[in-house]
Motif scaffolding. Structure first.
Motif, mmCIF file in Angstrom:
data_model
loop_
_atom_site.group_PDB
_atom_site.id
_atom_site.type_symbol
_atom_site.label_atom_id
_atom_site.label_comp_id
_atom_site.label_asym_id
_atom_site.label_seq_id
_atom_site.Cartn_x
_atom_site.Cartn_y
_atom_site.Cartn_z
ATOM 1 N N PRO A 184 9.546 -1.973 23.590
ATOM 2 C CA PRO A 184 8.701 -2.188 24.762
ATOM 3 C C PRO A 184 7.233 -1.849 24.548
ATOM 4 N N TRP A 205 7.388 -2.367 34.193
ATOM 5 C CA TRP A 205 8.609 -2.891 33.598
ATOM 6 C C TRP A 205 9.493 -1.757 33.091
ATOM 7 N N PHE A 207 12.870 -0.588 30.933
ATOM 8 C CA PHE A 207 13.793 -0.957 29.851
ATOM 9 C C PHE A 207 14.707 0.226 29.531
ATOM 10 N N TYR A 242 8.852 -10.832 33.089
ATOM 11 C CA TYR A 242 10.040 -9.984 33.184
ATOM 12 C C TYR A 242 10.672 -10.252 34.538
ATOM 13 N N LEU A 261 13.103 -8.789 23.408
ATOM 14 C CA LEU A 261 13.562 -7.442 23.792
ATOM 15 C C LEU A 261 14.910 -7.465 24.509
ATOM 16 N N TRP A 264 16.989 -4.445 24.907
ATOM 17 C CA TRP A 264 16.425 -3.426 25.791
ATOM 18 C C TRP A 264 16.662 -3.765 27.267
ATOM 19 N N CYS A 265 17.446 -4.795 27.536
ATOM 20 C CA CYS A 265 17.630 -5.298 28.915
ATOM 21 C C CYS A 265 19.101 -5.185 29.319
#
Length: 294
Positions: A184, A205, A207, A242, A261, A264-265
């Motif tokens: 991130p 955001w 993560f 995002y 990413l 990371w989600c």
């Protein structure tokens, strides 16, 4: 002198509970002048003043407070009796008002509403798409639909549509020749399409990976307040967005967007329908919940 009608008493209850002629008139579908006339007629019939009125506010007199205290439970019990009488005949009627995010209403229109309207043709379904989180009781809604984390603690909550996740997405054209972010913090090297929340604050955001949580106030030259518009801006090559996965589904399928990413989600608790736990649940809402559970 004639006695007050049931409509007169319901009009008083609406104004008294919301302390606003405008809000009560909007909920009842009548004009403010008509509602004001109804209340003045009720006061004449009862021979007492029920409301203090100013140009800016409405409040109850002592007589009004006493009337509302006794009237609320009586009208609630009457509504229950009428609903039960209708449901005994297999007929569900009335109006069902639900406040939800735009994404939630899209989901309902795809999966629930067509069948609900076919099965319950005497129910008027009133769906209000609103970005801000409202008090559904104060605003006169039967239920709301929001992400689980936004549902008030004192509400009964029913899942809608399972888990979901937010995805960082960008167009292949935007990413061409640029370093693909692996963590991130590497978003600092990119143009990001930022989001303005209904509260007015800019969304940071969030993560998560292997229990590690990271919150990033991403850089970017543009801020939008709509997930759909953010997807369209990302497709146009304006940066990384995002957004909730359902908004990006079509673009990802068509490969006009790709994810970054993704590891990371993680998935999170998704949308929930919620309603007060201390109120009678109308048959129309019960029927709607049954369809959701199916």
């Amino acid at each position: 002198m004639s006695k007050p009608t049931l409509a007169d008493l319901k009009a008083f209850k609406a104004v008294a509970e919301h302390q606003s002629f405008r809000r009560a008139a909007d909920l009842m579908g009548v004009s403010r002048s008509s509602l004001s006339h109804t209340l003045r007629t009720l006061e004449r019939r009862l021979g007492t003043r029920l409301l203090h009125r100013t140009t800016r506010s409405v409040s109850l007199t002592e007589s009004g407070e006493r009337l509302l205290l006794r009237l609320g439970p009586l009208l609630g019990e009457l509504d229950t009796l009428l609903e039960e009488a209708s449901s005994l005949e297999g007929k569900i009627t009335g109006r069902l008002r639900i406040n939800a995010s735009e994404a939630a209403i899209r989901l309902l229109l795809e999966r629930v509403v067509p069948r609900f309207l076919t099965l319950y043709q005497d129910v008027e379904l009133d769906l209000v798409a609103e970005g801000r989180l409202v008090d559904i009781v104060e605003e006169g809604f039967d239920a709301g639909i929001r992400l689980r984390e936004a549902v008030p603690k004192d509400m009964i909550a029913v899942p809608v549509g399972g888990e979901l996740r937010f995805l960082a997405v960008a167009s292949p054209g935007y990413l061409q020749g640029k370093p693909i972010p692996k963590t991130p913090d590497q978003l600092a090297l990119h143009q990001c399409i930022r989001q303005r929340l209904p509260s007015g604050k800019r969304y940071r955001w969030e993560f998560q990976q292997h229990g590690q949580e990271v919150v990033v106030d991403v850089p970017g030259a543009m801020t939008l307040d709509s997930s759909q518009l953010m997807v369209e801006a990302a497709v146009a090559g304006l940066g990384i967005a995002y957004v909730p996965e359902p908004y990006a589904h079509v673009a990802l399928r068509d490969e006009t967007l790709v994810t970054v990413l993704e590891d990371w989600c993680p998935y999170i608790a998704g949308l929930y329908l919620y309603y007060p736990n201390n109120r009678h649940v109308p048959p129309s809402l019960r029927a709607f919940i049954d369809l959701l559970r199916e």
